[in-house]
Design an enzyme around this catalytic site. Structure first.
Site, mmCIF file in Angstrom:
data_model
loop_
_atom_site.group_PDB
_atom_site.id
_atom_site.type_symbol
_atom_site.label_atom_id
_atom_site.label_comp_id
_atom_site.label_asym_id
_atom_site.label_seq_id
_atom_site.Cartn_x
_atom_site.Cartn_y
_atom_site.Cartn_z
ATOM 1 N N ASP A 1 47.241 40.185 38.446
ATOM 2 C CA ASP A 1 46.263 40.046 37.371
ATOM 3 C C ASP A 1 44.843 40.296 37.871
ATOM 4 O O ASP A 1 43.984 40.766 37.119
ATOM 5 C CB ASP A 1 46.373 38.648 36.769
ATOM 6 C CG ASP A 1 45.611 38.503 35.463
ATOM 7 O OD1 ASP A 1 45.280 39.530 34.849
ATOM 8 O OD2 ASP A 1 45.338 37.366 35.056
ATOM 9 N N ASN B 1 39.487 35.291 36.166
ATOM 10 C CA ASN B 1 40.393 34.151 36.146
ATOM 11 C C ASN B 1 39.761 32.947 36.848
ATOM 12 O O ASN B 1 38.810 33.096 37.626
ATOM 13 C CB ASN B 1 41.680 34.505 36.901
ATOM 14 C CG ASN B 1 42.523 35.523 36.186
ATOM 15 O OD1 ASN B 1 43.080 35.242 35.135
ATOM 16 N ND2 ASN B 1 42.643 36.710 36.764
ATOM 17 N N CYS C 1 40.880 41.257 32.057
ATOM 18 C CA CYS C 1 41.951 41.899 31.313
ATOM 19 C C CYS C 1 41.467 43.285 30.913
ATOM 20 O O CYS C 1 40.462 43.400 30.211
ATOM 21 C CB CYS C 1 42.345 41.106 30.069
ATOM 22 S SG CYS C 1 43.615 41.938 29.087
#
Length: 304
Positions: A19, A252, A243
């Site tokens: 991610d 994050n 994202c």
């Protein structure tokens, strides 16, 4: 001593290599990614999300999944990988992956932006993926994005989160990760969503949380989840990530910031903070910019 309303131990689900790096503007060499994962495991992280078997057209930063995974699969840790469809699952199985995740959206707008499908269509796409993964004996995680807010739709009704979560559990996802993709959650809202999921028959021990720090609420939201009984928290070393399909999403929750809070609360993780800080500084040097983690910054200045 741990407060009586908090868990004694938390499992950190490290998402930096997947991610985090998927949001980089440049492609990181596979050798650097493999070393990053090795260093994370060496720091004590027992769950490190390694990569994604998505089509290279959509996430070119992770196009080297077939080359990367064999370099790390023997490490002594859980190494889940993201699989968007049956083809992605087949690729992961061929390389020996034993833990996979699917990535669903709670909102129609993000389902269209991220998967080019409606929510119902995306869940139908995941059904055979999860079924085969379970049949092969794999552990399956279901991500739910946009659980608290959506850049196109605004605040997301709790009922929508519950509906998609229940459906993913019915498909066979053993763990559900609740994503605050654009970082708009607040502690009260976190408690409300978790309570509603419990009322719908989803136990807390099958839930994880995944917060972004857009409004500086990620740690407060994590604490609210811990007070509710959640014991699995997603985080990204050095605060990497965002994202690529939601431009308002910032980084994050930094794993180091999470560790600093958990250590202060007396909660065990098994992770060596100093080694992790050193790893994030090592990667920051290769990315050509400082880590956004406040704890990495503070401990780095303390050493200098």
């Amino acid at each position: 001593m741990t407060a009586p309303t908090l868990p004694a131990r938390v499992r950190i689900h490290e998402v930096g290599p997947r991610d985090g790096l998927q949001n980089e503007s440049t492609v990181i060499p596979v050798e650097v990614k493999a070393e990053f994962i090795r260093r994370l495991v060496d720091a004590g992280l027992d769950t490190v999300e390694a990569t994604s078997f998505v089509h290279p057209k959509w996430v070119p930063q992770l196009a080297d999944a077939e080359e990367l995974f064999p370099q790390v699969r023997e490490l002594p840790a859980r190494l889940p990988v993201l699989v968007p469809n049956e083809r992605g699952l087949a690729r992961a199985l061929d390389l020996g992956a034993r833990r996979v995740a699917v990535f669903a959206s709670v909102t129609e707008s993000f389902a269209r932006a991220n998967l080019n499908r409606t929510v119902a269509e995306s869940l139908a796409m995941f059904a055979p993926v999860v079924a085969r993964a379970n049949a092969e004996g794999l552990a399956v995680r279901g991500y739910l994005s946009m659980c608290f807010g959506d850049p196109w739709e605004g605040e997301v009704p709790v009922s929508q989160v519950v509906e998609v979560a229940v459906r993913l559990r019915e498909l066979g996802c053993g763990e559900l990760s609740l994503g605050d993709t654009i970082g708009v959650a607040t502690p009260g809202r976190v408690a409300e969503v978790l309570t509603a999921l419990n009322a719908a028959g989803l136990p807390t021990d099958g839930l994880a949380v995944h917060f972004h720090d857009t409004y500086g609420q990620a740690l407060a939201n994590t604490l609210a989840a811990l007070q509710h009984g959640v014991t699995t928290v997603d985080a990204s070393a050095g605060g990497l990530g965002g994202c690529p399909f939601a431009r308002s999403a910032t980084g994050n929750l930094a794993t180091e910031d999470l560790l600093w809070m958990l250590r202060g609360l007396g909660i065990e993780t098994g992770v060596d903070l100093d080694r992790l800080v050193a790893t994030s500084r090592w990667l920051a040097d290769r990315l050509g910019r400082p880590s956004p983690s406040r704890t990495v910054t503070a401990l780095s200045h303390k050493e200098s």
